[in-house]
Design an enzyme around this catalytic site. Structure first.
Site, PDB file in Angstrom:
ATOM      1  N   SER B  44       0.842  -1.201   0.000  1.00 15.95           N
ATOM      2  CA  SER B  44       0.000   0.000   0.000  1.00 15.95           C
ATOM      3  C   SER B  44       0.874   1.247   0.000  1.00 15.95           C
ATOM      4  N   HIS B  45       0.315   2.330  -0.533  1.00 21.93           N
ATOM      5  CA  HIS B  45       1.202   3.451  -0.791  1.00 21.93           C
ATOM      6  C   HIS B  45       1.640   4.211   0.461  1.00 21.93           C
ATOM      7  N   GLU B  50       7.664   9.562   3.519  1.00 23.26           N
ATOM      8  CA  GLU B  50       9.037   9.662   3.986  1.00 23.26           C
ATOM      9  C   GLU B  50       9.142  10.465   5.282  1.00 23.26           C
ATOM     10  N   PHE B 117       8.640  20.799  10.092  1.00 28.45           N
ATOM     11  CA  PHE B 117       7.956  20.517   8.832  1.00 28.45           C
ATOM     12  C   PHE B 117       7.273  21.786   8.355  1.00 28.45           C
ATOM     13  N   VAL B 158     -12.153  -4.493  -5.063  1.00 23.44           N
ATOM     14  CA  VAL B 158     -13.552  -4.191  -4.754  1.00 23.44           C
ATOM     15  C   VAL B 158     -14.167  -3.396  -5.907  1.00 23.44           C
ATOM     16  N   GLN B 231      -3.062  18.748  -3.837  1.00 23.81           N
ATOM     17  CA  GLN B 231      -1.790  19.324  -3.393  1.00 23.81           C
ATOM     18  C   GLN B 231      -0.635  18.971  -4.316  1.00 23.81           C
ATOM     19  N   HIS B 233       3.327  18.899  -4.306  1.00 27.84           N
ATOM     20  CA  HIS B 233       4.479  18.947  -3.405  1.00 27.84           C
ATOM     21  C   HIS B 233       5.579  19.689  -4.147  1.00 27.84           C
ATOM     22  N   LEU B 243       9.414  11.602  -4.868  1.00 27.49           N
ATOM     23  CA  LEU B 243       9.407  12.681  -3.890  1.00 27.49           C
ATOM     24  C   LEU B 243      10.725  12.780  -3.139  1.00 27.49           C
ATOM     25  N   GLU B 246       9.813  16.726   2.458  1.00 27.78           N
ATOM     26  CA  GLU B 246       9.919  18.039   3.062  1.00 27.78           C
ATOM     27  C   GLU B 246      10.971  18.045   4.173  1.00 27.78           C
ATOM     28  N   ARG B 288       3.110  24.064   1.548  1.00 26.80           N
ATOM     29  CA  ARG B 288       3.342  23.506   0.216  1.00 26.80           C
ATOM     30  C   ARG B 288       2.661  24.283  -0.895  1.00 26.80           C
ATOM     31  N   HIS B 356       0.600  15.376  -5.429  1.00 29.99           N
ATOM     32  CA  HIS B 356       1.007  14.597  -4.279  1.00 29.99           C
ATOM     33  C   HIS B 356      -0.149  14.050  -3.452  1.00 29.99           C
ATOM     34  N   TYR B 357      -1.162  14.855  -3.250  1.00 28.29           N
ATOM     35  CA  TYR B 357      -2.151  14.479  -2.232  1.00 28.29           C
ATOM     36  C   TYR B 357      -3.508  15.068  -2.552  1.00 28.29           C
ATOM     37  N   GLU B 380      -6.682   8.875   3.186  1.00 29.78           N
ATOM     38  CA  GLU B 380      -6.640   9.863   2.105  1.00 29.78           C
ATOM     39  C   GLU B 380      -7.913   9.874   1.266  1.00 29.78           C
ATOM     40  N   ARG B 391      -3.269  20.630   2.852  1.00 33.35           N
ATOM     41  CA  ARG B 391      -2.806  19.802   3.964  1.00 33.35           C
ATOM     42  C   ARG B 391      -1.415  20.227   4.391  1.00 33.35           C
ATOM     43  N   GLY B 393       2.087  19.092   5.597  1.00 38.19           N
ATOM     44  CA  GLY B 393       2.863  17.861   5.564  1.00 38.19           C
ATOM     45  C   GLY B 393       2.905  17.261   6.955  1.00 38.19           C
ATOM     46  N   SER B 394       2.841  15.957   7.015  1.00 37.99           N
ATOM     47  CA  SER B 394       2.922  15.145   8.230  1.00 37.99           C
ATOM     48  C   SER B 394       1.627  15.107   9.039  1.00 37.99           C
TER      49      SER B 394
HETATM   50  C1  FAD Z   1       5.688   9.827  -1.695  1.00 33.51           C
HETATM   51  C2  FAD Z   1       4.747  10.222  -0.602  1.00 33.51           C
HETATM   52  C3  FAD Z   1       5.251  10.720   0.591  1.00 33.51           C
HETATM   53  C4  FAD Z   1       4.409  11.086   1.616  1.00 33.51           C
HETATM   54  N1  FAD Z   1       4.940  11.553   2.789  1.00 33.51           N
HETATM   55  C5  FAD Z   1       4.116  11.857   3.812  1.00 33.51           C
HETATM   56  C6  FAD Z   1       4.644  12.282   5.071  1.00 33.51           C
HETATM   57  O1  FAD Z   1       5.847  12.368   5.273  1.00 33.51           O
HETATM   58  N2  FAD Z   1       3.788  12.574   6.060  1.00 33.51           N
HETATM   59  C7  FAD Z   1       2.432  12.472   5.912  1.00 33.51           C
HETATM   60  O2  FAD Z   1       1.712  12.721   6.860  1.00 33.51           O
HETATM   61  N3  FAD Z   1       1.909  12.058   4.735  1.00 33.51           N
HETATM   62  C8  FAD Z   1       2.711  11.749   3.685  1.00 33.51           C
HETATM   63  N4  FAD Z   1       2.174  11.346   2.490  1.00 33.51           N
HETATM   64  C9  FAD Z   1       0.736  11.139   2.396  1.00 33.51           C
HETATM   65  C10 FAD Z   1       0.335   9.817   3.031  1.00 33.51           C
HETATM   66  O3  FAD Z   1       1.376   8.908   2.914  1.00 33.51           O
HETATM   67  C11 FAD Z   1      -0.882   9.208   2.382  1.00 33.51           C
HETATM   68  O4  FAD Z   1      -1.911  10.137   2.362  1.00 33.51           O
HETATM   69  C12 FAD Z   1      -1.347   8.002   3.172  1.00 33.51           C
HETATM   70  O5  FAD Z   1      -0.314   7.089   3.334  1.00 33.51           O
HETATM   71  C13 FAD Z   1      -2.541   7.315   2.566  1.00 33.51           C
HETATM   72  O6  FAD Z   1      -2.835   6.170   3.330  1.00 33.51           O
HETATM   73  P1  FAD Z   1      -4.182   5.359   3.162  1.00 33.51           P
HETATM   74  O7  FAD Z   1      -4.207   4.311   4.197  1.00 33.51           O
HETATM   75  O8  FAD Z   1      -5.321   6.303   3.092  1.00 33.51           O
HETATM   76  O9  FAD Z   1      -4.048   4.733   1.700  1.00 33.51           O
HETATM   77  P2  FAD Z   1      -2.936   3.767   1.048  1.00 33.51           P
HETATM   78  O10 FAD Z   1      -1.793   3.496   1.914  1.00 33.51           O
HETATM   79  O11 FAD Z   1      -2.710   4.311  -0.299  1.00 33.51           O
HETATM   80  O12 FAD Z   1      -3.712   2.416   0.949  1.00 33.51           O
HETATM   81  C14 FAD Z   1      -4.831   2.244   0.124  1.00 33.51           C
HETATM   82  C15 FAD Z   1      -5.296   0.817   0.256  1.00 33.51           C
HETATM   83  O13 FAD Z   1      -6.519   0.666  -0.442  1.00 33.51           O
HETATM   84  C16 FAD Z   1      -6.473  -0.475  -1.233  1.00 33.51           C
HETATM   85  N5  FAD Z   1      -7.383  -0.316  -2.362  1.00 33.51           N
HETATM   86  C17 FAD Z   1      -7.472   0.743  -3.193  1.00 33.51           C
HETATM   87  N6  FAD Z   1      -8.420   0.501  -4.115  1.00 33.51           N
HETATM   88  C18 FAD Z   1      -8.931  -0.725  -3.854  1.00 33.51           C
HETATM   89  C19 FAD Z   1      -9.940  -1.540  -4.464  1.00 33.51           C
HETATM   90  N7  FAD Z   1     -10.613  -1.162  -5.552  1.00 33.51           N
HETATM   91  N8  FAD Z   1     -10.185  -2.748  -3.925  1.00 33.51           N
HETATM   92  C20 FAD Z   1      -9.491  -3.184  -2.848  1.00 33.51           C
HETATM   93  N9  FAD Z   1      -8.544  -2.449  -2.241  1.00 33.51           N
HETATM   94  C21 FAD Z   1      -8.280  -1.241  -2.736  1.00 33.51           C
HETATM   95  C22 FAD Z   1      -5.026  -0.632  -1.620  1.00 33.51           C
HETATM   96  O14 FAD Z   1      -4.755  -1.958  -1.945  1.00 33.51           O
HETATM   97  C23 FAD Z   1      -4.331  -0.194  -0.340  1.00 33.51           C
HETATM   98  O15 FAD Z   1      -4.223  -1.283   0.546  1.00 33.51           O
HETATM   99  C24 FAD Z   1       3.008  10.984   1.445  1.00 33.51           C
HETATM  100  C25 FAD Z   1       2.506  10.502   0.254  1.00 33.51           C
HETATM  101  C26 FAD Z   1       3.356  10.130  -0.776  1.00 33.51           C
HETATM  102  C27 FAD Z   1       2.778   9.648  -2.050  1.00 33.51           C
END
Ligand code: FAD
Ligand code: SF4
Ligand code: FES
Lengths: 247, 586
Positions: B44-45, B50, B117, B158, B231, B233, B243, B246, B288, B356-357, B380, B391, B393-394
């Site tokens: 997952s992302h 970072e 930050f 899904v 957003q 970045h 990326l 920050e 940002r 980014h976001y 997110e 947003r 950062g962090s």
């Molecule tokens: C490079 C980068 C750096 C970042 N750095 C920071 C930071 O330093 N500090 C900070 O606060 N934020 C940071 N962010 C933002 C933050 O990381 C993300 O907003 C956050 O991790 C999102 O988490 P999440 O659990 O909402 O989604 P994700 O971690 O993206 O997980 C989404 C999940 O949904 C699932 N999913 C999606 N669609 C489906 C589907 N159709 N069926 C089944 N499953 C599905 C995926 O498989 C995954 O498991 C950063 C973002 C990026 C891209």
């Protein structure tokens, strides 16, 4: 930007129609700064939408895109085209069953990770309201390296032991157990050690170190394995030769 | 079709989904929990984050300060009751993670370390070197393995929510491995499916961030909120959008234009601060949106450096020295060397703003509940909103934890509210419809459109019309283009006719999600005739609190453009004011 025509030889396998895997070659115009994953994406978007492979982050951190590139386990998103000649052969990770094309079946690996109790088993119970556990930078340093594993399974693809004895719990799982064992906040070593020692575990490793060599995150699973072995040996001696010494 | 009956089903196993699952398992070990994700949880992302996670912990900090930074940073579009809940819960959640083993970086005395930050007045960002999200995700995933009641369905995509009797009662999902459809029946559903940055061509977001979760809720009738706020970045690698956190600037990195000038001082973020001694909430530690906008102006003035990847400015970290860079920013160094061939220890790194976001997302209240009973959302994909128009950062990593848990608690309340028995036949029929839709897509021959072609047209029009600066004209064109693309989507064809791990089919479904999200964002942006936070209009340059101190709510229509309604922002104690990031202010 220099562009180069690459012959990308990709293993294809569709369990519904193919009795065995075959290779298919695509001619891909690559920028020199590309990684193999970019070339695969080029194929998917422009030449052949039926090619299947896993990827997401494109920055060597999600661990999805492990595959064999010219016979070596690599992250496709960190295998640079400029490090290869005009012919690049891509296959699914060795030692894992093929699901489809470059996608392997990874359940076995996930189950092994889960088996080592890879979570903190705290030495002392402490409510959240009492604040954080203290841990000095030096204490952190003793296990930090082992926290860096992205579960990409390259080390399993490189491990001759895993190839021979699929029951072998393998480098990353052991490194993960070791990560928690070494954590100053943790008190679960005995529980984990039991799993590892009883499992087709550390004793099977012939210590070739191939795992550490291919690891893209410098986790050094071989080092972890060695340390776990030493620790287990000491446990054994304490138990069998010096039963009066408490572990 | 196989039916999986559970109490709570979660879509997504990133930070938010895992946190929700653990909270459910801890609250009641007898609850049946289905954690459904299109990738294995650790892919997952969240793993890509970072910099770190914000939460008040140090004695020089206070909840009020975190509140003010967040609300001002969001240009007063945040719901202040939600922000208050968020900052109160934040430290507890970060300590909880520490207790679960997260390897936070430490001070010499063993307490957790915090780093500065952007937009934060006090150092309050907890970090694990520059792999904070990675460690959070793995800590959560590993901790989740403790709980046998969390049943995982890894690599299930899904496709549709099941709604009957006015409430959400489950969803259908495609088991990617077999190509079989499954029906998940649940008393409550939590969507934690992440963002939608892949609508744009140049983004830090991984391939999986295609707005599926937003589209699921949207199509089922729950509105998307504030989708126009996207957003950028300020510091992405110019060739592939990777990326550079920050944290680079938090540790003291500076931004230079082609004349070597720290140009941020020319955009209300000066005066210049001493090199290597970053001052909070000014210059490189401004927010940002402001930093990305300054880049645009520098580009207009011809002050950017032209590189073979386009116009850039320079991120200079050389003065930090090799030791500090290795200790605090090892990943940044590795990424720069590997992907750009440049070492931040030795040379300034060219960077440019990158998508980014998504501040916007599924409309939820402060309890993570959507207007559709039984449906909750966190992370997110949701818009609570604590991020407002921009947003900080962090805040987002912390948000995953706080509202992931909150969604779980709300789901339990919902289960306990005495739900009437579900009508199994109705749900099964809906699931069949959904399966039929996928089957029809799968079976269709003779398509006229290619998935990658439509996708790149979508990305292109989003960048053109809905980028850092926007105009009414550009947005109208983008809206029109997206309407056209949504129509043309009917002409796609799945060439891959295998059931097993069919990524052609998945990409088609993901494109469908992105098109719906993109359209909601573009229509929202077109109708918001003001400039606020990340939404900047060249034709309406001022913030307009009279008309637009409001959330936009986009409602779905399968053929028509989104219908936009507005909702008042919750203001409790901070009246809209001026966002001041000049260091001169005392
Ligand atoms: C490079 C980068 C750096 C970042 N750095 C920071 C930071 O330093 N500090 C900070 O606060 N934020 C940071 N962010 C933002 C933050 O990381 C993300 O907003 C956050 O991790 C999102 O988490 P999440 O659990 O909402 O989604 P994700 O971690 O993206 O997980 C989404 C999940 O949904 C699932 N999913 C999606 N669609 C489906 C589907 N159709 N069926 C089944 N499953 C599905 C995926 O498989 C995954 O498991 C950063 C973002 C990026 C891209
Ligand atoms: S130890 Fe290294 S090679 Fe093995 S799974 Fe972890 S990161 Fe990959
Ligand atoms: S795509 Fe994530 S590791 Fe390669």
């Amino acid at each position: 930007m220099s562009e180069r025509q690459i012959q990308l030889e990709v293993l294809r396998y569709n369990p519904e129609t193919d009795s065995e895997p075959r290779f298919q070659t695509y001619s891909v115009p690559c920028l020199n700064e590309w990684v193999v994953l970019d070339a695969l994406n080029y194929v998917k978007d422009n030449l052949d939408t039926t090619l299947s492979y896993r990827w997401s982050c494109h920055m060597a951190v999600c661990g999805s895109c492990g595959m064999m590139v010219n016979g070596e386990p690599k992250l496709a998103c960190k295998a640079f085209i400029h490090e290869y000649g005009d012919q690049i052969r891509v296959e699914p990770l060795a030692n894992f069953p093929i699901e489809r094309d470059l996608v392997t079946v990874v359940e076995d690996f996930i189950a092994k990770l889960a088996s080592v109790k890879p979570y903190l088993i705290p030495k002392e119970d402490k409510p959240v309201s009492a604040g954080e556990f203290k841990q000095t930078p030096a204490q952190l340093l003793t296990f930090k390296q082992y926290t860096l594993c992205i579960n990409c399974m390259l080390c399993y693809a490189a491990c001759p032991q895993y190839g021979l004895v699929p029951e072998f719990i393998g480098p990353a799982a052991i490194a993960l157990a070791h990560r928690y064992n070494q954590d100053s906040r943790d008190g679960g070593r005995d529980e984990r050690q039991e799993v590892i020692a009883s499992h087709e575990g550390v004793w099977e490793c012939s210590f070739v170190g191939a795992c550490s060599e291919v690891c893209p995150k410098h986790v050094d699973p071989a080092g972890a394995l060695q340390q776990v072995k030493v620790a287990s040996t000491i446990d054994w001696y304490k138990e069998h030769l010096m039963p009066w010494v408490k572990k | 079709m196989e039916i999986i009956k559970t109490d709570v089903a979660i879509v997504g196993a990133g930070g938010a989904g895992l946190r929700a699952a653990i909270a459910l398992a801890e609250a009641d070990p007898k609850l049946r929990i289905a954690l459904v994700s299109k990738v294995y949880p650790m892919r997952s992302h969240t793993c890509a984050a970072e910099g770190g996670a914000a939460g008040v912990i140090k004695s020089d900090d206070s909840l009020d300060l975190h509140f003010n930074d967040t609300v001002g940073g969001g240009d007063w579009l945040c719901d202040q009751d939600a922000v208050e809940y968020f900052i109160n819960e934040a430290p507890k959640e970060l300590i909880q993670l520490e207790h679960w083993g997260c390897p936070w970086s430490r001070e010499p005395n063993g307490s957790v370390a915090v780093r500065p930050f952007g937009g934060m007045k006090i150092k309050r960002t907890w970090f694990a070197a520059d792999k904070s999200g990675f460690h959070i995700l793995h800590t959560l995933f590993q901790t989740s393995l403790k709980y046998p009641s969390i049943q995982r369905f890894d690599e299930y995509y899904v496709t549709d929510l099941l709604v009957d009797d006015g409430r959400c009662q489950g969803f259908t999902a495609l088991e990617i491995r077999s190509g079989e459809m499954r029906q998940f029946q649940a008393g409550a559903v939590i969507i934690a499916a992440g963002g939608a940055g892949r609508m744009f061509p140049f983004t830090t977001n991984g391939a999986i961030k295609t707005g599926d979760g937003m589209a699921l809720a949207y199509r089922a009738g729950a509105p998307l909120k504030d989708m126009e706020f996207v957003q950028y970045h300020p510091t992405g690698l110019p060739n592939n959008g990777i990326l550079l956190t920050e944290g680079c600037r938090g540790e003291g990195g500076i931004l230079l234009n082609k004349h070597g000038r720290r140009y941020l001082q020319d955009y209300g973020m000066g005066p210049e601060t001493p090199v290597g001694q970053p001052v909070l909430k000014t210059m490189e530690l401004g927010p940002r949106d402001r930093l990305s906008q300054s880049f645009w102006h520098e580009q207009q003035k011809g002050n950017t450096v032209s590189t073979r990847w386009g116009d850039c400015v320079l991120l200079d970290m050389r003065h930090l020295g090799e030791k500090k860079i290795n200790e605090r920013l090892p990943f940044v160094r590795d990424l720069s060397i590997s992907y750009l061939g440049m070492d931040p220890v030795k040379e300034p790194i060219p960077i440019r703003p990158v998508v980014h976001y998504c501040m916007g997302g599924i409309h939820t209240d402060i309890k993570a509940a959507t207007p559709l009973p039984g449906l909750f959302a966190a992370g997110e994909c949701a818009c609570v909103s604590i991020n407002g128009a921009n947003r900080l950062g962090s805040n987002s990593l912390t948000e995953l934890l706080v509202f992931g848990r909150r969604a779980a608690l709300s789901a339990i309340d919902h289960l306990q509210s005495g739900l009437p028995a579900s009508k199994d036949a109705v749900l099964a029929a809906q699931a069949q419809d959904s399966a039929g839709r996928i089957q029809a897509l799968f079976d269709k021959n003779g398509g006229t459109e290619s998935i990658s072609g439509l996708r790149s047209e979508m990305m292109h029009t989003m960048e053109e019309g809905a980028g850092i600066y926007r105009t009414g004209e550009g947005l109208a064109a983008t809206c029109e283009k997206l309407a056209e693309l949504r129509q043309r989507y009917a002409g796609i064809e799945i060439h891959d006719k295998s059931r097993v791990y069919n990524t052609d089919l998945m990409q088609a479904l993901e494109l469908g999600s992105m098109l719906d999200c993109a359209e909601a964002a573009a229509v929202g942006a077109r109708d918001r005739q003001e400039s606020r936070g990340a939404h900047q209009r060249l034709d309406f340059t001022a913030r307009d609190d009279q008309k637009f101190l409001k959330h936009s709510l986009a409602y779905y229509h399968p053929k028509e453009p989104a219908r936009i309604e507005y909702l008042d922002v919750v203001i409790t104690k901070s009246q809209p004011g001026v966002r001041d990031y000049s260091g001169a202010k005392k």
